[in-house]
Design an enzyme around this catalytic site. Sequence first.
Site, mmCIF file in Angstrom:
data_model
loop_
_atom_site.group_PDB
_atom_site.id
_atom_site.type_symbol
_atom_site.label_atom_id
_atom_site.label_comp_id
_atom_site.label_asym_id
_atom_site.label_seq_id
_atom_site.Cartn_x
_atom_site.Cartn_y
_atom_site.Cartn_z
ATOM 1 N N ASP A 194 23.543 73.802 58.946
ATOM 2 C CA ASP A 194 22.744 74.313 57.815
ATOM 3 C C ASP A 194 21.331 73.734 57.681
ATOM 4 O O ASP A 194 20.858 73.491 56.558
ATOM 5 C CB ASP A 194 23.501 74.096 56.500
ATOM 6 C CG ASP A 194 24.802 74.881 56.437
ATOM 7 O OD1 ASP A 194 25.173 75.529 57.432
ATOM 8 O OD2 ASP A 194 25.457 74.837 55.383
ATOM 9 N N ASP A 247 24.173 79.042 56.163
ATOM 10 C CA ASP A 247 24.587 79.870 55.040
ATOM 11 C C ASP A 247 23.846 81.193 55.200
ATOM 12 O O ASP A 247 22.641 81.204 55.504
ATOM 13 C CB ASP A 247 24.189 79.218 53.708
ATOM 14 C CG ASP A 247 25.228 78.231 53.199
ATOM 15 O OD1 ASP A 247 26.254 78.018 53.872
ATOM 16 O OD2 ASP A 247 25.006 77.672 52.110
ATOM 17 N N HIS A 298 26.136 86.709 45.871
ATOM 18 C CA HIS A 298 27.211 85.823 46.326
ATOM 19 C C HIS A 298 27.874 85.088 45.159
ATOM 20 O O HIS A 298 27.204 84.666 44.222
ATOM 21 C CB HIS A 298 26.658 84.813 47.336
ATOM 22 C CG HIS A 298 27.724 84.096 48.100
ATOM 23 N ND1 HIS A 298 28.032 82.786 47.872
ATOM 24 C CD2 HIS A 298 28.558 84.528 49.064
ATOM 25 C CE1 HIS A 298 29.002 82.432 48.689
ATOM 26 N NE2 HIS A 298 29.345 83.471 49.426
ATOM 27 N N HIS A 332 20.497 80.825 47.099
ATOM 28 C CA HIS A 332 19.942 80.118 48.264
ATOM 29 C C HIS A 332 20.422 80.787 49.542
ATOM 30 O O HIS A 332 21.478 81.420 49.556
ATOM 31 C CB HIS A 332 20.367 78.640 48.262
ATOM 32 C CG HIS A 332 21.838 78.437 48.387
ATOM 33 N ND1 HIS A 332 22.692 78.556 47.303
ATOM 34 C CD2 HIS A 332 22.630 78.181 49.460
ATOM 35 C CE1 HIS A 332 23.934 78.353 47.712
ATOM 36 N NE2 HIS A 332 23.941 78.132 49.006
ATOM 37 N N LYS A 384 27.894 81.742 57.931
ATOM 38 C CA LYS A 384 29.047 81.553 57.040
ATOM 39 C C LYS A 384 28.673 81.965 55.623
ATOM 40 O O LYS A 384 27.492 82.034 55.291
ATOM 41 C CB LYS A 384 29.551 80.110 57.086
ATOM 42 C CG LYS A 384 28.537 79.066 56.689
ATOM 43 C CD LYS A 384 29.080 77.663 56.971
ATOM 44 C CE LYS A 384 28.094 76.580 56.652
ATOM 45 N NZ LYS A 384 27.720 76.446 55.255
ATOM 46 N N CYS A 423 28.642 70.585 53.330
ATOM 47 C CA CYS A 423 28.951 71.369 54.533
ATOM 48 C C CYS A 423 29.185 70.518 55.783
ATOM 49 O O CYS A 423 29.990 70.897 56.634
ATOM 50 C CB CYS A 423 27.873 72.417 54.750
ATOM 51 S SG CYS A 423 27.890 73.651 53.409
#
Length: 190
Positions: A15, A57, A63, A76, A102, A141
Amino acid sequence: MRLKITQNDALIVVDMQKDFMPGGALPVQNADTIIPVINTYIEFFQKAQRPIFFTRDWHPKDHLSFKEYGGIWPPHCVQESEGAEFAEGLQLPQENYFIISKGTSKEFDAYSGFQGTILHDLLQERGVKRTFICGVATDFCVKNSALGALHLGFFTIILEDGIKEVFESTQTLQMLQDKGAILCKKEDLE
């Protein structure tokens, strides 16, 4: 401890996206300072001709993790947005790398690079036994990707000088070590 990169190794960069850098929508403090270290790891793995996986991400704009949809985070890393792009200065290789997206469904969140992705299959296809993990954030993460790797049976190494946390990471790193992860730094690699 000296570690040699072998034919059974892969690098997972977690990420390293603009929204997680200082000035981004969900910044991790000083995350930009690890970019040169991560670039060194990328070079190590390129020279060893081992695969490199970049998780990201890649959220739809509605979301479920976003505050306005009942989540805890500000919007984000929205798909196709500038904030979802990889951080300035991160040097993606010319070849032998994969981008793992993801959190791509609005109904499903994913802190681990293994959740709802093909990362596990790609590692298995390439005979990977050891994963080296760096990126952000240590306590979210990175932690969950490392736990995923450990649970799936990979020998897991956290690149301690290539991670940054949102909160205090000492407990996170201790917990990962207790689960079987190893910590190392770039001077430990041959």
